[in-house]
Design a protein around this motif. Sequence first.
Motif, PDB file in Angstrom:
ATOM      1  N   PHE A   1       0.837  -1.209   0.000  1.00 59.33           N
ATOM      2  CA  PHE A   1       0.000   0.000   0.000  1.00 59.33           C
ATOM      3  C   PHE A   1       0.868   1.254   0.000  1.00 59.33           C
ATOM      4  CE2 PHE A   1      -2.132   3.334   2.566  1.00 59.33           C
ATOM      5  CZ  PHE A   1      -3.157   3.632   1.683  1.00 59.33           C
ATOM      6  N   ILE A   2       1.978   1.214   0.725  1.00 57.35           N
ATOM      7  CA  ILE A   2       2.891   2.358   0.776  1.00 57.35           C
ATOM      8  C   ILE A   2       3.507   2.604  -0.593  1.00 57.35           C
ATOM      9  CG2 ILE A   2       5.096   3.164   1.731  1.00 57.35           C
ATOM     10  CD1 ILE A   2       4.303   1.733   4.336  1.00 57.35           C
ATOM     11  N   THR A   3       3.975   1.525  -1.218  1.00 55.72           N
ATOM     12  CA  THR A   3       4.501   1.617  -2.582  1.00 55.72           C
ATOM     13  C   THR A   3       4.415   0.239  -3.226  1.00 55.72           C
ATOM     14  OG1 THR A   3       6.421   2.204  -3.947  1.00 55.72           O
ATOM     15  CG2 THR A   3       6.886   1.185  -1.825  1.00 55.72           C
ATOM     16  N   PRO A   4       3.923   0.151  -4.481  1.00 59.36           N
ATOM     17  CA  PRO A   4       3.826  -1.151  -5.151  1.00 59.36           C
ATOM     18  C   PRO A   4       5.165  -1.891  -5.104  1.00 59.36           C
ATOM     19  CG  PRO A   4       2.723   0.531  -6.442  1.00 59.36           C
ATOM     20  CD  PRO A   4       3.421   1.246  -5.325  1.00 59.36           C
ATOM     21  N   ILE A   5       5.122  -3.178  -4.810  1.00 63.41           N
ATOM     22  CA  ILE A   5       6.338  -3.960  -4.601  1.00 63.41           C
ATOM     23  C   ILE A   5       6.639  -4.819  -5.814  1.00 63.41           C
ATOM     24  CG2 ILE A   5       7.417  -5.753  -3.187  1.00 63.41           C
ATOM     25  CD1 ILE A   5       5.739  -4.815  -0.848  1.00 63.41           C
ATOM     26  N   ASN A   6       7.782  -4.594  -6.434  1.00 63.81           N
ATOM     27  CA  ASN A   6       8.235  -5.450  -7.527  1.00 63.81           C
ATOM     28  C   ASN A   6       8.760  -6.763  -6.961  1.00 63.81           C
ATOM     29  OD1 ASN A   6       7.724  -3.511  -9.599  1.00 63.81           O
ATOM     30  ND2 ASN A   6       9.579  -2.432  -9.009  1.00 63.81           N
ATOM     31  N   ILE A   7       8.399  -7.869  -7.601  1.00 66.27           N
ATOM     32  CA  ILE A   7       8.739  -9.193  -7.098  1.00 66.27           C
ATOM     33  C   ILE A   7       9.737  -9.874  -8.028  1.00 66.27           C
ATOM     34  CG2 ILE A   7       7.858 -11.439  -6.361  1.00 66.27           C
ATOM     35  CD1 ILE A   7       6.790  -9.153  -4.698  1.00 66.27           C
ATOM     36  N   LYS A   8      10.824 -10.389  -7.466  1.00 63.82           N
ATOM     37  CA  LYS A   8      11.798 -11.142  -8.249  1.00 63.82           C
ATOM     38  C   LYS A   8      11.265 -12.532  -8.571  1.00 63.82           C
ATOM     39  CE  LYS A   8      16.400  -9.308  -7.343  1.00 63.82           C
ATOM     40  NZ  LYS A   8      17.763  -9.642  -6.864  1.00 63.82           N
ATOM     41  N   THR A   9      11.690 -13.079  -9.699  1.00 63.72           N
ATOM     42  CA  THR A   9      11.257 -14.420 -10.110  1.00 63.72           C
ATOM     43  C   THR A   9      11.646 -15.459  -9.074  1.00 63.72           C
ATOM     44  OG1 THR A   9      11.538 -13.775 -12.423  1.00 63.72           O
ATOM     45  CG2 THR A   9      11.364 -16.130 -11.960  1.00 63.72           C
ATOM     46  N   LYS A  10      12.811 -15.282  -8.428  1.00 62.57           N
ATOM     47  CA  LYS A  10      13.276 -16.240  -7.425  1.00 62.57           C
ATOM     48  C   LYS A  10      12.304 -16.337  -6.265  1.00 62.57           C
ATOM     49  CE  LYS A  10      16.762 -15.283  -4.669  1.00 62.57           C
ATOM     50  NZ  LYS A  10      18.132 -15.028  -4.138  1.00 62.57           N
ATOM     51  N   THR A  11      11.692 -15.204  -5.901  1.00 60.64           N
ATOM     52  CA  THR A  11      10.726 -15.213  -4.809  1.00 60.64           C
ATOM     53  C   THR A  11       9.498 -16.032  -5.175  1.00 60.64           C
ATOM     54  OG1 THR A  11      11.444 -13.022  -4.087  1.00 60.64           O
ATOM     55  CG2 THR A  11       9.297 -13.771  -3.313  1.00 60.64           C
ATOM     56  N   ILE A  12       9.047 -15.889  -6.450  1.00 60.10           N
ATOM     57  CA  ILE A  12       7.836 -16.583  -6.902  1.00 60.10           C
ATOM     58  C   ILE A  12       8.062 -18.082  -6.998  1.00 60.10           C
ATOM     59  CG2 ILE A  12       6.133 -16.774  -8.754  1.00 60.10           C
ATOM     60  CD1 ILE A  12       6.843 -13.877  -9.512  1.00 60.10           C
ATOM     61  N   PHE A  13       9.198 -18.492  -7.539  1.00 55.52           N
ATOM     62  CA  PHE A  13       9.406 -19.908  -7.852  1.00 55.52           C
ATOM     63  C   PHE A  13      10.242 -20.670  -6.822  1.00 55.52           C
ATOM     64  CE2 PHE A  13       8.534 -18.041 -12.073  1.00 55.52           C
ATOM     65  CZ  PHE A  13       7.463 -18.828 -12.430  1.00 55.52           C
ATOM     66  N   LYS A  14      10.881 -19.988  -5.884  1.00 56.73           N
ATOM     67  CA  LYS A  14      11.717 -20.688  -4.904  1.00 56.73           C
ATOM     68  C   LYS A  14      11.295 -20.406  -3.464  1.00 56.73           C
ATOM     69  CE  LYS A  14      15.934 -21.037  -7.724  1.00 56.73           C
ATOM     70  NZ  LYS A  14      17.378 -20.681  -7.805  1.00 56.73           N
ATOM     71  N   GLU A  15      11.361 -19.156  -3.064  1.00 58.61           N
ATOM     72  CA  GLU A  15      11.172 -18.817  -1.654  1.00 58.61           C
ATOM     73  C   GLU A  15       9.724 -18.971  -1.198  1.00 58.61           C
ATOM     74  OE1 GLU A  15      12.827 -14.934  -1.415  1.00 58.61           O
ATOM     75  OE2 GLU A  15      14.888 -15.610  -1.735  1.00 58.61           O
ATOM     76  N   MET A  16       8.776 -18.416  -1.954  1.00 59.76           N
ATOM     77  CA  MET A  16       7.371 -18.504  -1.561  1.00 59.76           C
ATOM     78  C   MET A  16       6.863 -19.948  -1.597  1.00 59.76           C
ATOM     79  SD  MET A  16       5.197 -16.454  -0.306  1.00 59.76           S
ATOM     80  CE  MET A  16       3.460 -16.472   0.134  1.00 59.76           C
TER      81      MET A  16
END
Length: 318
Positions: A88-103
């Motif tokens: 909400f404070i600022t839109p957050i750009n997400i790295k591909t590694k976060t989507i496919f590995k960490e999350m």
Amino acid sequence: MSVIFLIVGLILLVKGADYFVDGSSSIAKRLNIPSIVIGLTLVAFGTSAPELAVSISGSINEANGIVFGNVVGSNIVNILFILGLSAFITPINIKTKTIFKEMPFAILTTIAMMLMVMDGLINGDPVSTISRSEGWILLLFFAIYLYSMVEITISDNEESQEQIPIMPIAKSIFFTISGLIAIIWGADLVVKGAIEIATIMGLSETVIGLTIVAIGTSLPELITSVMAAKKGENDIAVGNIVGSCIFNVLLVLGISGVIYPINISPENYSDLWILLVSMLIVVPMMYTSKKISRCEGILMIFGYVGYTAFIIARTALS
């Protein structure tokens, strides 16, 4: 008096974690330990120190509801409220590694926790238990996770995003010891205050753990992620939240289970499902346009408000 214990305890937890991380990181830097290793261990531990200390204290006092509620509640706070507020404070750009590995790993740890907790449902037992052996299994996976994170980061030649100041050795030792004392003392006050509040208000320890204690122990994650979002440091904002969720399940719940088996009432299974569903909903948000928008952040915040209302309603009806 119990409210004062709780507030003072939370302040000691948050400030103690800061002092401990600053002091121990400075000592580690003096010993020529790589910054990335310090960042992934001591600094990451710092934001999870309040949850860990409260859960250990809860286990020693056999306050199972606070232990379980603290871990699950903190992760729900992280995923819905803190990540939502950061977006909400600022839109957050997400790295591909976060989507496919960490999350996905965070989701897998949540599913593993659910399977351990719900064995009572499968066996028809009135109460489920995370046993000492299951606690050791969680700690084993935590060690594997930590080792793999260090290996992957070093092999990718990534630099640590943490600026680790080197303090005089006497100051470093003082910060480390005083921080650790504050964490231990603060955790004891929080648990005692929470138990007293639950008793006075006629609420279960789990409800207090899922709400007041969970929000209080998540303050370091909240401060870190919100400040990172304001500075546009998206990796820290998201990585702090996802990493904390993994730490809470594997390290915090693991150590607590080893100290004393954790009994969980079937009525709290819904909290686990809400946590899992929240994570599964956030993944598509991360995937679309590789960012979490302000609108999505608002929806996540409302989701947490709705969850809090659900807890209140469930308590009123029970």
